[in-house]
Design a protein around this motif. Structure first.
Motif, PDB file in Angstrom:
ATOM      1  N   HIS A  47       0.426  -1.085  -0.239  1.00  0.00           N
ATOM      2  CA  HIS A  47      -0.374  -0.253  -0.349  1.00  0.00           C
ATOM      3  C   HIS A  47       0.841   0.914   0.329  1.00  0.00           C
ATOM      4  O   HIS A  47       0.774   2.358  -0.381  1.00  0.00           O
ATOM      5  CB  HIS A  47      -0.842   0.134   1.871  1.00  0.00           C
ATOM      6  CG  HIS A  47      -1.630  -0.952   1.073  1.00  0.00           C
ATOM      7  ND1 HIS A  47      -2.870  -1.134   0.225  1.00  0.00           N
ATOM      8  CD2 HIS A  47      -1.855  -2.151   1.872  1.00  0.00           C
ATOM      9  CE1 HIS A  47      -3.470  -2.433   0.841  1.00  0.00           C
ATOM     10  NE2 HIS A  47      -2.503  -3.098   1.599  1.00  0.00           N
ATOM     11  N   GLY A  48       2.055   0.834   0.794  1.00  0.00           N
ATOM     12  CA  GLY A  48       2.854   2.614   0.697  1.00  0.00           C
ATOM     13  C   GLY A  48       3.354   3.080  -0.163  1.00  0.00           C
ATOM     14  O   GLY A  48       3.968   3.859  -0.527  1.00  0.00           O
ATOM     15  N   ARG A  49       3.941   1.785  -2.008  1.00  0.00           N
ATOM     16  CA  ARG A  49       3.743   2.184  -2.856  1.00  0.00           C
ATOM     17  C   ARG A  49       3.116   3.622  -3.465  1.00  0.00           C
ATOM     18  O   ARG A  49       4.343   3.394  -4.834  1.00  0.00           O
ATOM     19  CB  ARG A  49       4.000   0.806  -3.731  1.00  0.00           C
ATOM     20  CG  ARG A  49       4.944  -0.079  -3.581  1.00  0.00           C
ATOM     21  CD  ARG A  49       5.464  -1.372  -3.712  1.00  0.00           C
ATOM     22  NE  ARG A  49       6.083  -1.355  -5.092  1.00  0.00           N
ATOM     23  CZ  ARG A  49       7.006  -0.383  -5.486  1.00  0.00           C
ATOM     24  NH1 ARG A  49       8.138  -0.956  -4.374  1.00  0.00           N
ATOM     25  NH2 ARG A  49       7.763  -0.283  -6.600  1.00  0.00           N
ATOM     26  N   VAL A  50       2.493   4.051  -2.994  1.00  0.00           N
ATOM     27  CA  VAL A  50       1.724   4.749  -3.638  1.00  0.00           C
ATOM     28  C   VAL A  50       2.452   6.189  -3.701  1.00  0.00           C
ATOM     29  O   VAL A  50       2.023   7.450  -4.256  1.00  0.00           O
ATOM     30  CB  VAL A  50       0.233   5.201  -3.142  1.00  0.00           C
ATOM     31  CG1 VAL A  50      -0.629   4.457  -3.512  1.00  0.00           C
ATOM     32  CG2 VAL A  50       0.584   5.801  -1.346  1.00  0.00           C
ATOM     33  N   THR A  51       4.005   6.342  -3.057  1.00  0.00           N
ATOM     34  CA  THR A  51       4.266   7.394  -3.001  1.00  0.00           C
ATOM     35  C   THR A  51       5.729   7.583  -3.689  1.00  0.00           C
ATOM     36  O   THR A  51       6.508   8.274  -4.086  1.00  0.00           O
ATOM     37  CB  THR A  51       4.782   7.935  -1.639  1.00  0.00           C
ATOM     38  OG1 THR A  51       5.612   6.542  -1.085  1.00  0.00           O
ATOM     39  CG2 THR A  51       3.896   8.389  -0.090  1.00  0.00           C
ATOM     40  N   GLU A  52       5.407   5.997  -4.470  1.00  0.00           N
ATOM     41  CA  GLU A  52       7.157   6.431  -5.484  1.00  0.00           C
ATOM     42  C   GLU A  52       7.202   7.175  -6.278  1.00  0.00           C
ATOM     43  O   GLU A  52       8.550   6.816  -6.843  1.00  0.00           O
ATOM     44  CB  GLU A  52       6.944   4.002  -6.041  1.00  0.00           C
ATOM     45  CG  GLU A  52       7.319   3.495  -4.794  1.00  0.00           C
ATOM     46  CD  GLU A  52       8.318   3.530  -3.978  1.00  0.00           C
ATOM     47  OE1 GLU A  52       9.185   3.896  -4.927  1.00  0.00           O
ATOM     48  OE2 GLU A  52       8.738   4.366  -2.888  1.00  0.00           O
ATOM     49  N   SER A  53       6.083   7.949  -6.746  1.00  0.00           N
ATOM     50  CA  SER A  53       6.093   8.433  -8.476  1.00  0.00           C
ATOM     51  C   SER A  53       7.209  10.057  -7.342  1.00  0.00           C
ATOM     52  O   SER A  53       7.875  10.640  -7.990  1.00  0.00           O
ATOM     53  CB  SER A  53       4.832   9.543  -8.127  1.00  0.00           C
ATOM     54  OG  SER A  53       4.500   9.894  -7.158  1.00  0.00           O
ATOM     55  N   LEU A  54       7.041   9.778  -6.424  1.00  0.00           N
ATOM     56  CA  LEU A  54       8.565  10.869  -5.609  1.00  0.00           C
ATOM     57  C   LEU A  54       9.937  10.514  -5.668  1.00  0.00           C
ATOM     58  O   LEU A  54      10.516  11.976  -6.139  1.00  0.00           O
ATOM     59  CB  LEU A  54       8.168  11.023  -4.592  1.00  0.00           C
ATOM     60  CG  LEU A  54       6.740  11.672  -3.677  1.00  0.00           C
ATOM     61  CD1 LEU A  54       6.601  11.980  -2.232  1.00  0.00           C
ATOM     62  CD2 LEU A  54       6.570  12.884  -4.164  1.00  0.00           C
ATOM     63  N   PHE A  55       9.697   9.654  -5.808  1.00  0.00           N
ATOM     64  CA  PHE A  55      11.396   9.198  -6.382  1.00  0.00           C
ATOM     65  C   PHE A  55      11.403   9.076  -7.633  1.00  0.00           C
ATOM     66  O   PHE A  55      12.650   8.185  -7.720  1.00  0.00           O
ATOM     67  CB  PHE A  55      11.607   7.940  -5.788  1.00  0.00           C
ATOM     68  CG  PHE A  55      11.374   8.060  -3.713  1.00  0.00           C
ATOM     69  CD1 PHE A  55      12.123   9.184  -3.364  1.00  0.00           C
ATOM     70  CD2 PHE A  55      10.379   7.935  -3.849  1.00  0.00           C
ATOM     71  CE1 PHE A  55      11.791   9.200  -1.448  1.00  0.00           C
ATOM     72  CE2 PHE A  55       9.799   7.754  -2.303  1.00  0.00           C
ATOM     73  CZ  PHE A  55      10.041   8.797  -1.678  1.00  0.00           C
TER      74      PHE A  55
END
Length: 208
Positions: free
Chosen positions: A71-79
């Protein structure tokens, strides 16, 4: 002579997910060992629990790792350096709002809920992974803003720390909205509103 019953067996992978949902819903401190034993595999004994996970703290660390890799991979676009910086932030906010509103798991974000549930008595083993995850997301937002400045999308005088704090606080604030059952459509529309701040700054540079 009576024979001893066979020890209860369970799918450890499924058990981690079951524990994750409990911690996600109630927080580390409010999730009791009794709740965990009752939820895992339809009910396991204390010896089986400790043999499988070592301790409640150790299980929580596994849960946080599982969450970050799912679920936490939703922030991966930041990187993702291939994404335009504005798009990277917007994707994270929209994907997070969607994930936090989905059925099939408790509402909100487990990492952010750790802030709400944390107390000073919690051991570092519990609080540190959550703090590290929040710091990573914050650093990702800052990196996107810095790229936006370097690429001429944002003015050179942009207050990077202040703008990052705005996006970061909005990201964490989505959890409160999700827990209060604010519809996903409203949360998604709010992302459009907050991204307008980037657009207003961008307009002063004469380009997007």
């Amino acid at each position: 002579m009576a024979t001893m019953g066979r020890p209860r067996t369970f799918d450890r992978d499924v058990a981690i997910t079951q524990a994750m949902h409990l911690f996600w819903e109630h927080g580390y401190e409010s999730t009791s060992l009794s709740q965990l034993k009752a939820a895992i595999g339809g009910g396991i004994s204390a010896p089986s629990f400790y043999a499988a996970f070592g301790s409640k703290e150790a299980l929580f660390q596994e849960v946080v790792e599982r969450y970050q890799n799912s679920h936490g991979r939703v922030t991966e676009s930041l990187f993702d350096p291939l994404l335009p910086p504005r798009e990277a932030i917007e994707l994270t906010l929209r994907r997070s709002a969607k994930m936090q509103s989905e059925a099939g798991h408790p509402p909100g974000c487990l990492v952010t809920l750790g802030v709400m549930h944390t107390c000073s008595a919690q051991p570092t083993a519990v609080s540190a992974p959550l703090a590290e995850a929040r710091a990573r997301n914050r650093a990702g937002i800052i990196a996107c803003i810095e790229r936006g400045i370097a690429q001429g999308e944002l003015p050179t005088e942009t207050d990077t720390s202040a703008l990052a704090a705005m996006f970061d606080s909005f990201l964490m604030g989505l959890t409160a909205l999700a827990r209060d059952a604010i519809p996903h459509a409203v949360m998604d529309a709010s992302v459009t509103q907050v991204m307008a701040v980037w657009d207003a700054l961008s307009a002063t540079t004469g380009r997007r």
